[in-house]
Structure formats: C-alpha cells, structure tokens
Scaffold this active site. Structure first.
Site, short mmCIF file in Angstrom:
data_model
loop_
_atom_site.label_atom_id
_atom_site.label_comp_id
_atom_site.label_asym_id
_atom_site.label_seq_id
_atom_site.Cartn_x
_atom_site.Cartn_y
_atom_site.Cartn_z
N ARG A 110 -0.04 9.94 -5.54
CA ARG A 110 0.55 8.67 -5.06
C ARG A 110 -0.37 7.87 -4.12
O ARG A 110 -0.52 6.66 -4.30
CB ARG A 110 1.90 8.91 -4.37
CG ARG A 110 2.96 9.54 -5.28
CD ARG A 110 4.37 9.45 -4.71
NE ARG A 110 4.86 8.09 -4.77
CZ ARG A 110 4.94 7.27 -3.76
NH1 ARG A 110 4.58 7.69 -2.55
NH2 ARG A 110 5.38 6.05 -3.90
N CYS B 172 -13.64 15.65 -6.75
CA CYS B 172 -15.01 15.15 -6.63
C CYS B 172 -15.07 13.65 -6.91
O CYS B 172 -15.73 13.23 -7.86
CB CYS B 172 -15.87 15.94 -7.60
SG CYS B 172 -17.52 16.10 -7.03
N GLU B 173 -14.36 12.89 -6.13
CA GLU B 173 -14.38 11.43 -6.26
C GLU B 173 -14.24 10.81 -4.87
O GLU B 173 -13.43 11.27 -4.06
CB GLU B 173 -13.22 10.94 -7.15
CG GLU B 173 -13.34 11.40 -8.58
CD GLU B 173 -12.50 10.60 -9.55
OE1 GLU B 173 -12.19 9.43 -9.26
OE2 GLU B 173 -12.14 11.18 -10.59
N GLY C 11 16.04 8.66 -8.62
CA GLY C 11 15.28 9.91 -8.66
C GLY C 11 14.74 10.22 -7.28
O GLY C 11 15.16 11.14 -6.60
N ARG C 12 13.82 9.34 -6.84
CA ARG C 12 13.12 9.53 -5.57
C ARG C 12 14.07 9.82 -4.41
O ARG C 12 13.82 10.70 -3.59
CB ARG C 12 12.34 8.26 -5.26
CG ARG C 12 11.58 8.27 -3.95
CD ARG C 12 11.06 6.88 -3.59
NE ARG C 12 10.55 6.16 -4.72
CZ ARG C 12 9.28 6.14 -5.11
NH1 ARG C 12 8.38 6.81 -4.43
NH2 ARG C 12 8.91 5.45 -6.17
N TYR D 159 -1.25 4.41 -5.96
CA TYR D 159 -0.48 3.23 -5.51
C TYR D 159 -0.84 2.82 -4.08
O TYR D 159 -0.11 2.02 -3.48
CB TYR D 159 1.02 3.52 -5.53
CG TYR D 159 1.54 4.19 -6.77
CD1 TYR D 159 1.63 3.50 -7.97
CD2 TYR D 159 1.95 5.52 -6.74
CE1 TYR D 159 2.10 4.12 -9.11
CE2 TYR D 159 2.45 6.14 -7.88
CZ TYR D 159 2.51 5.43 -9.06
OH TYR D 159 2.98 6.04 -10.18
N GLU E 228 20.92 5.48 -11.49
CA GLU E 228 20.08 6.62 -11.88
C GLU E 228 18.88 6.78 -10.94
O GLU E 228 17.73 6.66 -11.38
CB GLU E 228 19.63 6.45 -13.32
CG GLU E 228 19.11 5.05 -13.62
CD GLU E 228 18.83 4.77 -15.10
OE1 GLU E 228 19.68 5.11 -15.93
OE2 GLU E 228 17.77 4.19 -15.39
#
Ligand code: LLP
Length: 458
Positions: free
Chosen positions: A356, A385-386, A319-320, A360, A317
């Site tokens: 992402r 704004c970070e 996805g990516r 990560y 299964e």
C-alpha cells in the site's frame, strides 16, 4: 533491641501490599499490548512483552490480527446501519483479507460474501456461505467463473453488455436462471485516492447512468429468458472518509430505481451501495463514522422509497472497515544506516509484504517497540531491491537499533491479500490474537514454496 531503618519498615509493610495488588490485577494480555501500540505507546511494557513473545514464537515478518477489534468493527457497523435501515444485508468484501479464519469470524456476524473471482467464490463456498449470500462483482469475468457463479447460485453483478450475453448463454447451457444485478457507474467522485476511485465517469467499472447506458442494459436483460434481474449495484471507491459522495450516489440510485419501475416495470429486491468505508490511518485523524454515514443516507433513502412505492433491501459490502485496524505487521530491524541525506531503518519486510505505501503512497503509522527517547527523522525502508521500497519517509520516530522490532499499523486490509514472493521471499505467517491466546491462521511460506509449480527441463 534492633531498630530497623525506616526504609526496611516501609518495605516490610508495603511489599506485601504491592504483591497483593499486582496479583489482583491480571497481567496484561497480548491484546493489551496491541492496544498500547495503537495508542502510540509501543514503549509500554505490555507492548514490549506482546511483540517480543509474538516474534519469539512466530518470527517476522508477521501479520497479527486482533479478533476483538474485528468484532468491534463489525458490531459498530451493524448497529449503525440496522438502526436506520430495517431492510438491510451486509456483505464482507473478502478481497480485503481472504484468510478463511477472518471470513469465518465475519460470517458469524451474519455477513454475506462479496467476491471478485472464481477463487473467491470457492473460498466463500469452502466456508459454506450459500450461493444466495454471494455477490460476484468483477468487471472482467472468465467463462469458468461465470459458469461457477451460476452453478453456485451466486448473484452475478454484470458489468457490460458483452458479459450479459455470456451470462445468458452460460445459464441457458446449464438450464438455470442466473440471478443478476448490474454494476451501475453513477459518475460520482467521493474524493479518494485516484487508483481506488471507481464511480467516476472515466473509471473502467460499471454501466454508466450517463447516456442511458445502464437503463439500456436493464431493458435488454428483461428480454433474456435465462436471467432474472434482482438488483442494482454501485461501488464508488475505497477509503472514503466523508459521506457526501454516498449521499449523492444513493440519490442517483433511487432515482434510477424509480425510472426502472416506471418505464420497465422492474421491482428491485435490493440496491447495493457498495463498500469503501474509510478508517483513520493517522494519529488524530477523524473520519466519518458508520453512524454518521447511516444517518446521512437515511433521509435520502426514506424519501426515495416513498416515491418508489416499495422498499428494496439495502445492501452494503465493506471490506477494509472490518479488518484494516485489526491488523499489525510486525517486522525486525536488520540494520540502521545514516547516509549524507537520510537515516534509513532497514526492516525485514518490503512492498512484497505490504504494498500500500508504495502503490498508493498510503500512510501507515509506524511504531518502534520498546523505545521512546532519541526521536529523529527516519525513513523506514523495505528489503526489496528497489529505491522506491519505503514504508514511511521522514517520520519522527525513536531511533531503533538493529534487532529491534518495528510495527506497521492498520495492515489488516489489502496487506497479506496483496502480498507476493517478489525477490524470492516466502510469504509471511498470519496469526489471530484472542485476548492472550494466539493461533496461527496461515503458516509461514517456506523456501521450498519458491519452487512450487516450476519445471526446469533445461
Ligand atoms: N465492493 C467492490 C465492488 C469493490 O471493488 C471493493 C474494493 C469493495 C466492495 C470493498 O471496498 P472497501 O470497503 O474495502 O474499501 N487495494 C486498495 C483497495 C482496493 C479496493 C478494491 N475494491 C487499498 O489497499 O487501498
């Protein structure tokens, strides 16, 4: 008589030839432009034409998906696995990208849907994926989700004994038999990013093989009148780039299937080895191919089923793998700024658009459209704004100017599906490219969207 200069003579003879050869070779398509970006040639006229057109017609930030790449990825995986496993069923893990058009495309390849929420069950059903081709895997299912999965005939991949009891009660109330498997935690480390490493003992997922926990769950399920055991599932993580973890897992799962047969008389219809097949995110990075993975698994599988005395269907299964390389996030440069420490390229997307890199520390290739000179060290900064909102730090890239276009590659998986409206920025649009044809497959969010569902009585 006038004797024209040599330049005129050459032009006279050569221009028609140039024109003829130009008209004989077709003009580059948008797909060609996207390919150039992949090949690190975003300065190429085909790439410039493609991205400029996309910006003009659809604005930025924009998620662009290339249909040809999705089809190629699907075929590549199908061919590799079907050449090694005659009994095979492939599912698309729709969480990677829940856009209906992409799921429909992958459905055309014959894939089922692996889902993790009631919303994803409804998404699959909206596309008429039959319940029997829906695998419902989540470690935390709410009552309405369990009821929906039973009603639709999906396979419930059970993650705890509590949940097993809840499924039994819900199925009995619905006067149905729930088709179940258990998510088994094999205790294998496939060496990937910690947050997406799911098959290790300390992860929250599954029933551990360790201490006979998974075995106990199967023996308990056998006694319940409204559940039918049909399989065993595991998923050891995501963005896995080497086959060894899968090999170990397959060995353990087949051994477990043998134990279930010998001690409990259970015959599994399927063994699901999960998703997780990685892709190269960096230029010149090589990762395992589906064929290498399939060929690594084949001898283990063949040995296992010989001992088992029957052959369950192999389920996988991913996805990516299907959608990540097909996706491009097109952004516009708002400003470029050099501080005493760094040069920042401020683009009109942030971690609300693609999380992402921030979540990560994931690497995504970045291309500056239409430039190749003046390569300097840059940070590609988002508009959230970070301080941490950086897509790429210390990258050697051609220095862009305000209004230029910057493209982030491999953004097709866990890009839009993890996007939010943080900082009150509407969600981006999504388009699907087929050769030179472009179709909007999700309209850009509007400023009005920011207020939907809000009540302001005060
Ligand atoms: N099956 C199960 C049970 C899963 O939990 C997942 C992904 C998949 C299949 C598909 O895995 P894939 O083939 O896409 O690696 N947001 C993270 C990835 C999270 C994966 C969650 N589960 C990222 O952006 O890297």
């Amino acid at each position: 008589m006038w004797n024209p200069p040599l330049f005129f003579k050459i032009a006279f003879f050569c221009l028609p030839m140039v024109w003829f050869s130009a008209s004989a070779s077709p003009l580059p398509t948008i797909h060609d432009g996207l390919v150039k970006a992949h090949q690190n040639e975003a300065f190429h006229p085909a790439a410039v034409a493609a991205f400029t057109r996309l910006q003009r017609e659809f604005g930025t930030p924009l998620y662009i998906y290339d249909r040809q790449i999705i089809d190629e990825q699907a075929e590549c995986l199908k061919e590799a696995f079907s050449s090694c496993f005659p009994k095979l069923h492939i599912f698309y893990a729709v969480k990677a990208n829940t856009n209906l058009s992409l799921i429909r495309l992958l459905r055309k390849h014959g894939f089922g849907a692996e889902v993790i929420s009631g919303g994803e069950i409804l998404t699959a059903r909206k596309l008429k994926v039959p319940g029997s081709e829906i695998m419902f895997t989540s470690s935390s299912k709410s009552p309405w989700e369990i009821e929906l999965a039973i009603k639709e005939g999906a396979v419930l991949n059970v993650d705890s004994l509590d949940e097993l009891n809840q499924v039994e009660v819900a199925a009995s109330r619905a006067r149905k038999t729930a088709r179940i498997s258990f998510r088994v935690n094999p205790g294998v480390d496939p060496h990937t990013i910690h947050q997406i490493n799911t098959g290790i003992s300390e992860s929250k997922f599954g029933l551990h093989l360790e201490n006979g926990i998974a075995f106990h769950a199967y023996s308990r399920a056998l006694k319940l009148p409204h559940v039918k055991i049909i399989g065993a599932h595991c998923h050891i993580g995501s963005q896995i780039t080497e086959p060894e973890g899968y090999r170990l897992t397959a060995e353990k799962m087949l051994e477990f299937a043998f134990e279930l047969k010998e001690k409990l008389g259970i015959r599994l219809e399927f063994i699901d080895l999960g998703g997780g097949i990685g892709i190269p995110y960096q230029d010149d990075q090589t990762v395992m191919t589906p064929m290498e993975l399939a060929q690594t698994l084949k001898p283990v599988w063949n040995q296992g089923i010989e001992r088992l005395g029957y052959e369950p269907t192999l389920w996988i299964e991913p996805g990516r793998f299907f959608v990540a390389p097909a996706g491009f996030l097109l952004t516009r440069v708002n400003s470029v700024k050099t501080t005493p420490v760094k040069t920042f390229v401020n683009i009109d997307a942030g971690f609300n658009t693609l999380v992402r890199p921030v979540m990560y520390q994931a690497y995504h290739r970045v291309r500056v459209v239409g430039r190749r000179e003046n390569v300097v060290k840059l940070d590609i900064a988002g508009d959230v704004c970070e301080t941490g909102d950086i897509f790429a730090a210390d990258r050697m890239l051609p220095k862009p100017r305000a209004d230029d276009l910057v493209v982030i590659l491999d953004a097709g998986a866990y890009g839009f599906s993890m996007a939010s409206e943080y900082n009150a920025r509407p969600l981006p649009a999504e388009v699907l490219v087929n050769g030179d044809e472009v179709t909007v497959i999700r309209k850009r969010g509007s400023n009005e969207d920011l207020f939907r569902n809000q009540l302001a009585p005060y």
